[in-house]
Design a protein around this motif. Structure first.
Motif, short mmCIF file in Angstrom:
data_model
loop_
_atom_site.label_atom_id
_atom_site.label_comp_id
_atom_site.label_asym_id
_atom_site.label_seq_id
_atom_site.Cartn_x
_atom_site.Cartn_y
_atom_site.Cartn_z
N GLY A 191 0.83 -1.19 0.00
CA GLY A 191 0.00 0.00 0.00
C GLY A 191 0.86 1.24 0.00
N VAL A 192 0.22 2.39 0.17
CA VAL A 192 0.93 3.66 0.17
C VAL A 192 1.12 4.09 1.62
CG1 VAL A 192 0.85 6.06 -0.55
CG2 VAL A 192 0.01 4.28 -2.06
N ALA A 193 2.31 3.97 2.12
CA ALA A 193 2.62 4.25 3.53
C ALA A 193 1.61 3.56 4.44
CB ALA A 193 2.65 5.77 3.78
N GLU B 124 2.91 8.64 -1.32
CA GLU B 124 3.78 8.10 -0.27
C GLU B 124 4.64 9.23 0.32
OE1 GLU B 124 6.71 5.35 -1.66
OE2 GLU B 124 6.31 3.99 0.01
N GLN B 125 5.17 10.06 -0.58
CA GLN B 125 6.02 11.17 -0.15
C GLN B 125 5.25 12.14 0.74
OE1 GLN B 125 8.32 12.78 -3.46
NE2 GLN B 125 8.39 14.76 -2.44
N ALA C 184 5.87 12.64 4.85
CA ALA C 184 6.22 13.96 5.39
C ALA C 184 5.21 14.38 6.46
CB ALA C 184 6.27 14.99 4.27
N GLY C 185 4.23 13.50 6.73
CA GLY C 185 3.25 13.78 7.78
C GLY C 185 2.18 14.75 7.36
N GLU C 186 1.95 14.87 6.04
CA GLU C 186 0.93 15.81 5.59
C GLU C 186 -0.31 15.07 5.10
OE1 GLU C 186 2.50 19.38 3.34
OE2 GLU C 186 4.26 18.10 3.31
N GLU C 187 -1.36 15.81 4.85
CA GLU C 187 -2.59 15.28 4.28
C GLU C 187 -2.46 15.23 2.75
OE1 GLU C 187 -6.28 15.15 5.55
OE2 GLU C 187 -5.03 14.21 7.09
#
Lengths: 462, 325
Positions: free
Chosen positions: A101-103, A357-358, A362-365
């Motif tokens: 999956g994505v992260a 993923e990036q 980076a902890g963003e929405e």
């Protein structure tokens, strides 16, 4: 006597009850069939692959390809390639080996079918963005459908990944173009035709925006070389009768034919071209939309010796391509072939996943703004080789290749650039020096820049 | 008035574009035009073959069958199926295409058409729905991909009618096109024979002329209806099989032929089968000649417009005997 023939008499004999019964049967048949056709209401939402996506945690992505109607022939295969990529991302196989999956989040597809109807593309993209609230949309094939949805994506500030070679002359903050720009397909193939076949070209195409624009650019390129267009003919979309156009080709005696026919016109044209007794030695056909898929449908003997210009052929020799072809056949059957548009639909899904993923890491929405900034400059080892999204114009660095069709329905690559070519969205033969540079971060202002100079050919460093 | 002017201007613009292209090629000479007229015969063959089945279902039975194109498509798919399963030659698949589509036609007659005799509007709706259902089912079974049909290798090459001094063919027609015409004429001949020389044909004509009276005289009208409709569909299947190797095989392919088939039948007139031959000849050659002078999309517009005008002034078609009311 005459009256007994009239339908009204029979009609009168059937009672009211029977009339209602049979009438509703007829209407019912119509309604049932309209549903079968897709008629704008077939929206299926599905999480593929593992199917274990916990609903709250999945990332919703729109997949918008027609699986019914005239363009379904092509778009179905784009959808297949997209399904394969998303399955690999969710399951952590193929290029996504080692991740799942994505992260940690699964991708959930919202699949819609616009039934090859340009208006439905527009409506369905609105629905995907407003009601399903997808993060982005993967889809569209024809330029007509892209032009139909473009205002929606721009107005609602959403992102479309568009996987098709196209006529260029467009640069939106809301579209990532992962198919060839004119300079990655036309700019190399026209000089190739001029040098190898001769100066006289006969241009044909289907009667809509892409073939006409593409031929206009090709004409400018050919005239720059010193060549000449000796004929320019268009056939309605879906035409399968080419006897007149072929007769005009015979009369004009060109050195080569440039074909921008699409869909089911392609097999019909190649078959009738050979049937009319013209061999590739006399007049070779150089084509853009003719891929492995159409060759398979017409029978390789009709295409043998003709040419196509594309970023990708199934015969491209990279380990990534070998794996891609193998995985595709394993999922969809051994008799299927891969082609350039499918490869673009496949690779753009990975661009999207990498960008997501990036953002998440980076902890963003995931929003339009973060996804857009993250997608700029993404690199991926695609089946065709290493490719990259140009951070300035949102088109893609792609290889430029020319293939000569062989007896087995596969292409022998007779020309290839050493690495991926930098995309130039505006045709330089028509708009010299016009560039497209989006500011970073993108504030959605007009990206067009006029330099007035010849732009150098730039390659991606491998 | 304004609308009309703009349409006119548009046609003029298209014509201009086309003339520019022809000028660049050095103008049309006699041989190319002769070649084009001969090629037009190739179009006539396809039109005749696709229109013949409709001439039976509409001309004889007065059923407005909008699924006619889909029966052509089914014929092509039977050929594809026979080839991929048994590596059959295209010519050998023709009987199977006939039987396969005739069978589906018979089923259609039994389940849908039979219940709607004498109600043209409902028949129109039902067959239109049916066409979409057939397309959908074929797509489900065979997928939307284009299909490959192998053409018979021994029918290839071209016949040169006029050869230039250096041996290059100036006016020529491909053998496959001639084969299509031959099949079309053969089927027309067989149909004429069946209809006018056999007891069965007499019954068919009797039912078409006066159903009640025929019934009184002991004709099994429902059986005749079934056979006639199945035969019309079978003819469409043969058309699909024969043209499949020259054109493309895909679920929506039938739509393309439906309009042409209707134009042919309506132009020629529905009472005489020979009208189909005349209709396809007129439309095919007109199409070829106009497309040569202008271009294909414009030719289609002009021919369609001409057919509309024709229907306005001769709704019974060109080749119909005047009947007393």
């Amino acid at each position: 006597m005459a009256d007994s023939r009239s339908p009204l008499v029979r009609f009168g004999r059937i009672g009211r009850r029977k009339f209602i019964k049979y009438g509703s049967l007829a209407v019912g048949a119509g309604v049932l069939s309209a549903c079968t056709r897709g008629g704008g209401e077939t929206t299926t939402s599905s999480a593929t692959g593992t199917g274990s996506a916990s609903s709250g945690d999945a990332i919703k992505v729109g997949v918008m390809y027609s699986t019914t109607g005239t363009i379904a022939i092509v778009e179905k295969s784009l959808q297949d390639a997209t399904f394969l990529a998303i399955e690999q991302i969710n399951q952590g196989t193929g290029p996504w080996q080692g991740k799942q999956g994505v992260a940690g989040k699964q991708i959930e597809m919202v699949v819609v079918n616009p039934d090859s109807n340009w208006d439905l593309y527009n409506q369905m993209s609105k629905r995907l963005i407003d009601e399903d609230q997808v993060s982005c949309v993967l889809g569209c094939y024809t330029s007509a459908s892209r032009k139909s949805v473009l205002p929606v994506f721009e107005e609602k500030d959403a992102i479309l990944y568009y996987p098709v070679y196209y006529e260029g002359n467009e640069c939106s903050s809301n579209v990532f173009y992962t198919g060839a720009a004119p300079n990655q397909q036309i700019t190399d193939s026209i000089p190739y035709c001029y040098e190898n076949f001769g100066p006289k070209g006969f241009f044909i195409g289907s009667d809509y925006i892409y073939p006409k624009e593409s031929n206009r650019i090709a004409k400018a390129e050919l005239e720059n070389q010193g060549g000449q267009v000796v004929g320019d003919e268009y056939a309605a979309l879906g035409t399968t009768e080419f006897i007149t156009i072929i007769n005009k080709i015979k009369q004009a005696k060109p050195d080569f034919v440039l074909s921008n026919l699409v869909g089911d016109s392609i097999p019909a044209f190649y078959r009738q071209f050979k049937d009319a007794g013209i061999t590739p030695d006399q007049i070779p056909i150089m084509a853009y939309p003719t891929t492995e898929e159409e060759i398979q449908a017409m029978g390789p003997e009709y295409a043998e010796g003709h040419y196509s210009s594309f970023n990708y052929f199934q015969t491209v020799d990279t380990p990534e391509n070998k794996a891609f072809v193998e995985q595709f056949k394993a999922k969809f059957g051994d008799n299927r072939v891969t082609n350039g548009v499918m490869e673009a639909a496949y690779l753009q899904t990975f661009f999207m996943a990498q960008a997501m993923e990036q953002v998440l890491e980076a902890g963003e929405e995931i929003t339009t703004a973060t996804l857009r900034e993250a997608t700029r400059g993404q690199e991926f080892n695609a089946p065709q080789g290493k490719v990259k999204i140009d951070p300035d114009n949102y088109h893609t660095y792609l290889y430029s290749r020319i293939g000569r069709w062989q007896a087995d329905g596969q292409a022998e690559i007779v020309f290839a650039t050493p690495s991926a070519v930098k995309p130039i969205p505006w045709s330089q033969a028509l708009y010299k020096g016009r560039l497209c540079v989006h500011p970073a971060p993108d504030d959605r202002s007009d990206p067009t820049e006029e330099t007035g100079n010849d732009l150098p050919v730039e390659y991606l460093e491998s | 008035m304004l609308g009309f002017n703009s349409i006119q201007a548009h046609i003029f613009y298209l014509a201009q574009e086309a003339t520019a292209a022809t000028d660049a090629t050095g103008g049309a000479d006699f041989y190319t035009f002769a070649n084009q007229l001969l090629n037009g015969v190739g179009i006539v063959g396809v039109l005749l073959l696709t229109g013949l089945g409709l001439a039976i279902t509409f001309g004889v039975m007065r059923i407005i069958n909008l699924a006619h194109g889909e029966f052509i498509m089914l014929g092509a798919y039977v050929t594809f199926l026979m080839q991929s399963l048994f590596q059959m030659d295209l010519l050998l698949t023709i009987p199977f295409a006939f039987l396969g589509t005739a069978l589906i036609g018979a089923l259609t007659e039994l389940t849908v058409i039979r219940r709607l005799y004498g109600r043209p509007l409902e028949t129109l709706l039902a067959t239109w729905g049916l066409s979409i259902v057939i397309q959908g089912v074929v797509k489900l079974i065979f997928s939307a991909q284009l299909k490959y049909v192998k053409s018979p290798p021994y029918i290839s090459g071209n016949l040169s009618v006029i050869t230039g001094q250096d041996g290059t063919p100036l006016v020529s027609i491909s053998y496959y096109r001639m084969f299509i015409i031959a099949v079309a004429l053969l089927m027309l001949g067989i149909t004429l024979y069946l209809l006018y020389q056999t007891p069965l044909g007499r019954q068919v004509r009797a039912v078409a002329q006066n159903r009640e009276m025929a019934k009184c005289l002991g004709v099994n009208t429902s059986l005749i209806d079934l056979l006639t409709f199945a035969y019309g569909c079978g003819l469409a299947g043969i058309a699909g099989a024969v043209i499949s190797s020259l054109k493309s095989v895909s679920p929506p392919m039938g739509q393309d032929y439906l309009v042409d088939a209707w134009m042919v039948v309506v132009t020629g007139g529905v009472d005489k089968l020979i009208g189909v031959l005349a209709g396809s000849f007129l439309i095919g050659e007109a199409n070829a000649a106009i497309a040569f002078m202008l271009n294909d999309p414009v030719a289609r517009v002009i021919v369609l417009a001409a057919v509309i005008v024709l229907i306005r002034y001769r709704p019974e078609g060109l080749f119909t005997v005047q009947k007393r009311a």
